[in-house]
Design an enzyme around this catalytic site. Structure first.
Site, mmCIF file in Angstrom:
data_model
loop_
_atom_site.group_PDB
_atom_site.id
_atom_site.type_symbol
_atom_site.label_atom_id
_atom_site.label_comp_id
_atom_site.label_asym_id
_atom_site.label_seq_id
_atom_site.Cartn_x
_atom_site.Cartn_y
_atom_site.Cartn_z
ATOM 1 N N TRP A 103 42.107 23.770 48.778
ATOM 2 C CA TRP A 103 41.555 21.987 49.876
ATOM 3 C C TRP A 103 41.306 22.753 51.007
ATOM 4 C CZ3 TRP A 103 38.317 20.030 46.428
ATOM 5 C CH2 TRP A 103 38.466 19.672 44.942
ATOM 6 N N ASP A 172 46.373 15.869 53.322
ATOM 7 C CA ASP A 172 45.704 14.704 52.291
ATOM 8 C C ASP A 172 46.972 14.700 50.964
ATOM 9 O OD1 ASP A 172 44.417 15.276 49.509
ATOM 10 O OD2 ASP A 172 43.475 17.045 50.467
ATOM 11 N N LYS A 196 44.051 11.511 40.250
ATOM 12 C CA LYS A 196 45.443 12.462 39.819
ATOM 13 C C LYS A 196 46.902 11.401 39.520
ATOM 14 C CE LYS A 196 43.155 15.431 42.754
ATOM 15 N NZ LYS A 196 42.516 16.566 41.389
#
Ligand SMILES: Cc1ncc(COP(=O)(O)O)c(C=O)c1O
Length: 361
Positions: A103, A172, A196
């Site tokens: 990511w 993030d 999530k």
């Protein structure tokens, strides 16, 4: 809830059963209006109430100070990979990136499209086994921000010590959002998708320091500007009403459980049970990452062979333990233990792992 399995998927992922049931009950006829909330104007009184309540709950749950704005933006965390550098990087101001896994790599690649972005550290040579410490980072002069990925969902590593390198952090937090406190004084901006720990996909929550908005780049299309979202209270255009409504419900659930402190304690307990079971398995279940960076959210593990891994995932699915296949880019197995994963789901998994090992080990 009948028919429910233990869902270890990495995202979208398991949500509290009580939240899903409440949404089901309210979906068709919202508060006796004869229509659904998702059929109503986003500027009408019912949605306005939901919008404002979700905003204040997000502030409450993470203890967000008044000098931060709360924004609801579409496009996922992926759009933030572009919006952050577009808005924050100016001439002669590079953005530093901690490349801790898949990511972070994507975040850096997008930032390089818009500005001078560089890797302040790169864990690729070490197969992204762990997070760096502040001393490992090489931060260039005039760096505008250091971007970190608090939890690498695919690699299964988590950042437990925030870097201290004299520049503001941008994070993030997609896969450990609202599962730990945030030391706000260290951050200029924090973002993460909801799908999530917080609800369905479709909304990304961005917390941005108000003073930062005074100097962001105005030379962008309206939707890409943080200041436009802030001025319009995240209602510049039609917001993702269903997702925001659901996030509000999940946030209320988090408050009822005892807030972020309770989420963090539960995450330690749940992941601890699983890591202990792996340690006791004499390397049948093996963690590929460094002990001090092991994620409390995404527990990755390997079995002795890829065939056994495929067999494990298949047999687990039949036993009602789903979503255990590792990400396609790395293979192996992964159990995502987000806020809504109940302890008994993890206990069932650990019991199944012992049986599987007894059978095939
Ligand atoms: C840490 C992290 N960042 C970013 C993303 C991309 O998020 P989205 O799909 O919301 O764009 C994900 C998705 O799983 C993620 O886990």
């Amino acid at each position: 809830m009948t028919g429910h399995v233990a869902n270890f998927s990495a995202g979208p992922s398991t949500l509290p059963a009580s939240v899903l049931e409440e949404a089901r009950d309210q979906l068709v006829d919202y508060q006796g209006t004869g229509m659904s909330l998702i059929e109503m104007s986003h500027r009408g009184p019912h949605y306005t109430e939901v919008h404002n309540e979700t905003t204040s709950l997000a502030r409450e749950v993470l203890g967000v100070p008044d000098d931060f704005e709360v924004l609801f933006i579409q496009g996922g965390a992926t759009l933030q990979f572009s919006m952050v550098p577009m808005n924050l990087l100016g001439e002669g101001e590079p953005g530093g990136y901690v490349v801790s896994g898949s990511w972070a790599k994507k975040a850096l690649a997008d930032a390089q499209v818009y500005g001078d972005a560089y890797a302040a550290w790169d864990g690729a040579a070490d197969s992204f086994r762990g997070m760096p410490s502040s001393e490992d980072l090489e931060v260039r002069a005039d760096t505008r921000y250091l971007h970190v990925t608090s939890n690498e969902t695919i690699g299964g590593i988590q950042m437990f010590a925030w870097p201290d390198v004299g520049v503001p952090l941008v994070a993030d937090m997609s896969s450990d959002y609202m599962s730990r406190p945030v030391p706000w004084e260290r951050f200029d901006l924090v973002y993460g998708g909801a799908q999530k720990n917080l609800g369905p996909s479709g909304v990304t929550i961005v917390f941005v320091r108000k003073s930062v908005l005074e100097t962001t780049n105005r030379d962008l299309g309206a939707y890409l500007r943080y200041d436009v979202h802030a001025d319009g209270d995240s209602l510049y255009n039609t917001p993702p009403v269903f997702s925001i409504w659901m996030v509000g419900k999940v946030l209320k659930w988090i408050v009822a459980q005892g807030g972020v402190a309770a989420m963090e304690a539960a995450a330690r307990t749940k992941s601890g049970i699983l890591y202990d079971a792996m340690a006791a398995s004499e390397d049948f279940y093996r963690s590929p990452v460094d002990t001090d960076s092991r994620s409390l959210m995404n527990v990755v593990f390997r079995l002795p062979t890829e065939d056994l891994e495929a067999e494990f995932v298949g047999a687990a699915t039949e036993a009602g333990l789903v979503g255990l296949k590792g990400h396609r880019s790395v293979g192996g197995c992964r159990a995502s233990l987000y806020n809504a994963m109940p302890l008994d789901g993890v206990e069932a998994l650990v019991g199944f792992m012992a049986e599987f090992k007894a059978d095939r080990g």
